[in-house]
Design an enzyme around this catalytic site. Structure first.
Site, PDB file in Angstrom:
ATOM      1  N   SER A 182       0.811  -1.223   0.000  1.00  0.00           N
ATOM      2  CA  SER A 182       0.000   0.000   0.000  1.00  0.00           C
ATOM      3  C   SER A 182       0.840   1.267   0.000  1.00  0.00           C
ATOM      4  O   SER A 182       0.381   2.309  -0.451  1.00  0.00           O
ATOM      5  CB  SER A 182      -0.961   0.016   1.183  1.00  0.00           C
ATOM      6  OG  SER A 182      -0.265   0.199   2.387  1.00  0.00           O
ATOM      7  N   LYS A 209       0.534   5.128   6.722  1.00  0.00           N
ATOM      8  CA  LYS A 209      -0.083   5.887   5.622  1.00  0.00           C
ATOM      9  C   LYS A 209       0.444   7.315   5.627  1.00  0.00           C
ATOM     10  O   LYS A 209       1.067   7.778   6.569  1.00  0.00           O
ATOM     11  CB  LYS A 209      -1.610   5.922   5.763  1.00  0.00           C
ATOM     12  CG  LYS A 209      -2.278   4.565   5.851  1.00  0.00           C
ATOM     13  CD  LYS A 209      -2.195   3.810   4.553  1.00  0.00           C
ATOM     14  CE  LYS A 209      -2.869   2.454   4.712  1.00  0.00           C
ATOM     15  NZ  LYS A 209      -2.345   1.442   3.883  1.00  0.00           N
TER      16      LYS A 209
END
Length: 154
Positions: A38, A91
């Site tokens: 990711s 993230k």
């Protein structure tokens, strides 16, 4: 008697160093693995030659200065998953409180509420992020990444 003194001294030293290590990793800094794709290409860019699997990158997370630190756009953070508090996500901050965020899936525009931030992975096609679970509450502990450590394990 000498063996008993050695065992007692060894046990005391292990216990002392264990407490010091636990305090450092809890309060100041720790190393966290980044798994999955990711955050590719920032993290996990290379693949392992065996079976083509991604090799883990490790990051040093700094916890010491968080009381005074103001998060900004583009900071990479570690936070607890909204659905499973034992799972950690890595993230990038895309939106801060008051920012307007466009969601490409629904073509909606939403305002990031106070006390939240909008996070997304660098690889949108394989990222479970705010587009899936919404803004992240600032009451969830999150930590700013300080440095990238690339550890090669042979």
């Amino acid at each position: 008697m000498a063996a008993q003194n050695f065992l007692w001294s060894f046990t005391k030293n292990c216990f002392t160093f264990g407490l010091i290590g636990l305090t450092i990793s809890d309060r100041y800094a720790s190393i966290v693995p980044v798994r999955g794709s990711s955050m590719s290409p920032t993290f996990n860019l290379t693949t392992d030659s065996f079976m083509g699997s991604l090799s883990d990158d490790y990051v040093l997370v700094e916890k010491f200065c968080l009381q005074k630190y103001k998060f900004s756009h583009g900071d990479v953070i570690v936070f607890c998953s909204p659905s499973n508090h034992k799972e950690k996500h890595v993230k990038r901050i895309i939106g801060l409180p008051g920012d307007w965020i466009g969601t490409p899936m629904t073509n909606d525009v939403m305002k990031v509420p106070n006390g939240h931030c909008w996070v997304e992975g660098d690889n949108p096609s394989s990222s479970l992020d705010s587009r899936s679970f919404g803004p992240v509450k600032s009451t969830m502990p999150y930590i700013r990444l300080k440095k990238l450590l690339k550890l090669l394990l042979w």
